[in-house]
Design a protein around this motif. Structure first.
Motif, PDB file in Angstrom:
ATOM      1  N   TYR A  78       0.846  -1.189   0.000  1.00 24.17           N
ATOM      2  CA  TYR A  78       0.000   0.000   0.000  1.00 24.17           C
ATOM      3  C   TYR A  78       0.881   1.238   0.000  1.00 24.17           C
ATOM      4  CZ  TYR A  78      -3.506  -3.347   1.534  1.00 24.17           C
ATOM      5  OH  TYR A  78      -4.331  -4.419   1.610  1.00 24.17           O
ATOM      6  N   ASP A  82      -0.790   3.277   3.702  1.00 26.10           N
ATOM      7  CA  ASP A  82      -2.215   3.583   3.852  1.00 26.10           C
ATOM      8  C   ASP A  82      -3.015   2.382   3.348  1.00 26.10           C
ATOM      9  OD1 ASP A  82      -4.815   4.424   3.713  1.00 26.10           O
ATOM     10  OD2 ASP A  82      -4.429   6.116   2.365  1.00 26.10           O
ATOM     11  N   HIS A  84      -5.998   1.896   3.138  1.00 26.93           N
ATOM     12  CA  HIS A  84      -7.197   2.220   2.352  1.00 26.93           C
ATOM     13  C   HIS A  84      -6.849   2.575   0.902  1.00 26.93           C
ATOM     14  CE1 HIS A  84      -9.449   2.059   6.032  1.00 26.93           C
ATOM     15  NE2 HIS A  84      -8.613   2.919   6.594  1.00 26.93           N
ATOM     16  N   TYR A  87      -3.768  -1.428  -3.530  1.00 27.75           N
ATOM     17  CA  TYR A  87      -2.652  -2.355  -3.304  1.00 27.75           C
ATOM     18  C   TYR A  87      -1.873  -2.431  -4.622  1.00 27.75           C
ATOM     19  CZ  TYR A  87      -0.744  -6.745  -1.335  1.00 27.75           C
ATOM     20  OH  TYR A  87       0.044  -7.746  -0.817  1.00 27.75           O
TER      21      TYR A  87
END
Lengths: 137, 137
Positions: A78, A82, A84, A87
Motif C-alpha cells: 500500500y 495507507d 485504504h 494495493y
C-alpha cells in the motif's frame, strides 16, 4: 545469450559512505526528503576519497542509498502504508520495501570537511549505507 | 556504532530484469538516453512479476541498471571521455565507471506484454541487468 543461466547472478554493491543522522528509526523518517527531513553527514570510506575531489558546496546531487532495513520479499504493498489506498506493485511505488532496496535522494551539498560531506533534507536513517552519488542533470 | 567493522560489508544486488536492445557495444551508446538512444525491451525474471502489476503504458519511470561492463576502480576521469576537459572525481560525473556502476535512466513505458516491458530512449546495451524501477516524482 542464455538468459536462464543468469537468473542466479548477483552483483556486490559496496558502501562508499554511511549516513550520520539524528534520524534513528525508519518510522520517524518522512517518506520524501522535502517533507521535513534533517540535514545529515555522509562519512566516506577512505578507499573512495579521490572520487570526491570535484564536489563543491551548493552542488545538487542524487544520492543512492541501500535501505538496509527494508524488506526484500515485498512485491505488492500500500502506498504510504495507507491500507485504504490501492494495493500496488512495488515498481509503481517509491516504497523502500522491494527486491533491491535502493533509495534515490535529491539533496544539496551544505558542507565538505575531508571525508565528510553534509547534505540537506535526507530521509535516510543513521547508519544507512550510500552506494553512489551523481550530479543532477 | 563501529564504522571500521562495516568497511568490508557488501550487499547482494539481484537483477530483476535484463535489457533486450539493438545497442550491443557500449561505444555505440549515447551518453544520455535523450541523445538518440533506441527503445528497448526489459525482460523480467519470473520471481518479480507481481511487482509489475500496476504499471501502465505512458508511465514515466526511472530505471536503475547495473552497468556490468563498467570499471569499478575508477575514481577520477574526464567527462564524456574528452581528455581536454578537466579531470574530475566520479561523484561529480555521470560516467558509468565508478565504485558501484549503477545507472539512472528516465524512460517512458511504451508497451507491456506479460513479463516484457518496452521503454523509450534507453542508452543501456543489450544484456544490461536492471536492479529497480521507480515512478518519477
Amino acid at each position: 545469450m542464455n538468459k536462464r543461466s543468469r537468473l542466479d547472478r548477483h552483483y556486490e554493491a559496496i558502501p562508499i559512505a554511511y549516513v550520520e543522522s539524528s534520524l534513528v528509526e525508519p518510522a520517524d523518517a518522512p517518506n520524501q526528503g522535502d517533507e521535513g527531513a534533517p540535514a545529515a553527514w555522509l562519512v566516506f570510506v577512505p578507499e573512495v576519497i579521490d572520487g570526491l575531489s570535484s564536489l563543491k558546496v551548493g552542488d545538487r546531487i542524487v544520492l543512492l542509498t541501500w535501505l538496509h532495513r527494508a524488506r526484500r520479499d515485498v512485491l505488492r504493498t500500500y502506498p504510504g502504508d495507507d491500507v485504504h489506498a490501492p494495493y500496488l506493485g512495488v515498481f509503481s511505488l517509491r516504497s523502500p520495501d522491494r527486491p533491491n532496496p535502493i533509495g534515490l535522494h535529491p539533496v544539496e551539498i551544505l558542507a565538505i570537511s575531508g571525508h565528510r560531506v553534509q547534505v540537506s533534507n535526507l530521509e535516510a536513517v543513521d547508519g544507512t549505507p550510500i552506494l553512489d552519488m551523481k550530479p543532477v542533470i
